[in-house]
Design a protein around this motif. Structure first.
Motif, PDB file in Angstrom:
ATOM      1  N   UNK A 141       3.825   2.280   1.364  1.00 13.79           N
ATOM      2  CA  UNK A 141       2.901   1.916   0.294  1.00 13.79           C
ATOM      3  C   UNK A 141       3.619   1.166  -0.804  1.00 13.79           C
ATOM      4  N   UNK A 142       3.331  -0.096  -0.929  1.00 14.00           N
ATOM      5  CA  UNK A 142       3.821  -0.951  -1.999  1.00 14.00           C
ATOM      6  C   UNK A 142       5.300  -0.746  -2.359  1.00 14.00           C
ATOM      7  N   UNK A 143       6.183  -1.016  -1.422  1.00 15.78           N
ATOM      8  CA  UNK A 143       7.604  -0.862  -1.729  1.00 15.78           C
ATOM      9  C   UNK A 143       8.055  -1.900  -2.761  1.00 15.78           C
TER      10      UNK A 143
ATOM     11  N   UNK B 209      12.189   3.287   4.932  1.00 15.44           N
ATOM     12  CA  UNK B 209      12.496   4.705   5.107  1.00 15.44           C
ATOM     13  C   UNK B 209      12.988   4.991   6.529  1.00 15.44           C
ATOM     14  N   UNK B 210      13.815   6.016   6.671  1.00 13.07           N
ATOM     15  CA  UNK B 210      14.371   6.370   7.969  1.00 13.07           C
ATOM     16  C   UNK B 210      13.291   6.822   8.946  1.00 13.07           C
ATOM     17  N   UNK B 211      12.254   7.457   8.428  1.00 13.40           N
ATOM     18  CA  UNK B 211      11.178   7.899   9.311  1.00 13.40           C
ATOM     19  C   UNK B 211       9.846   7.841   8.590  1.00 13.40           C
ATOM     20  N   UNK B 212       8.796   7.735   9.397  1.00 12.71           N
ATOM     21  CA  UNK B 212       7.436   7.765   8.855  1.00 12.71           C
ATOM     22  C   UNK B 212       7.041   9.217   8.649  1.00 12.71           C
TER      23      UNK B 212
END
Length: 72
Positions: A49-51, A58-61
């Motif tokens: 979301x809007x990085x 991120x390493x994981x969702x």
């Protein structure tokens, strides 16, 4: 009498650390947006979301979806 017990039951479930919830597929979640027009970033995992510019992926969702839409 059932109505009186329901708030107590919900409170116990919440404070137990295991409140009830329902897992939903991305298609089911998208259904909540029927009749609306998705706008950026659409329907995405919360980790996407809007990085900020330059943020690492991120390493994981988390498999928690979030969406943004408007009336057409």
């Amino acid at each position: 009498m059932r109505r009186r017990r329901e708030p107590v039951l919900r409170s116990r479930q919440f404070h137990s650390g295991h409140p009830p919830y329902a897992m939903r597929s991305p298609e089911e979640i998208a259904g909540y947006f029927d009749g609306l027009e998705f706008v950026e970033p659409d329907l995405v995992d919360v980790t996407e979301w809007r990085p900020e510019p330059g943020d690492a992926k991120p390493a994981q969702r988390l498999d928690n979806l979030i969406g943004l839409a408007r009336k057409p």
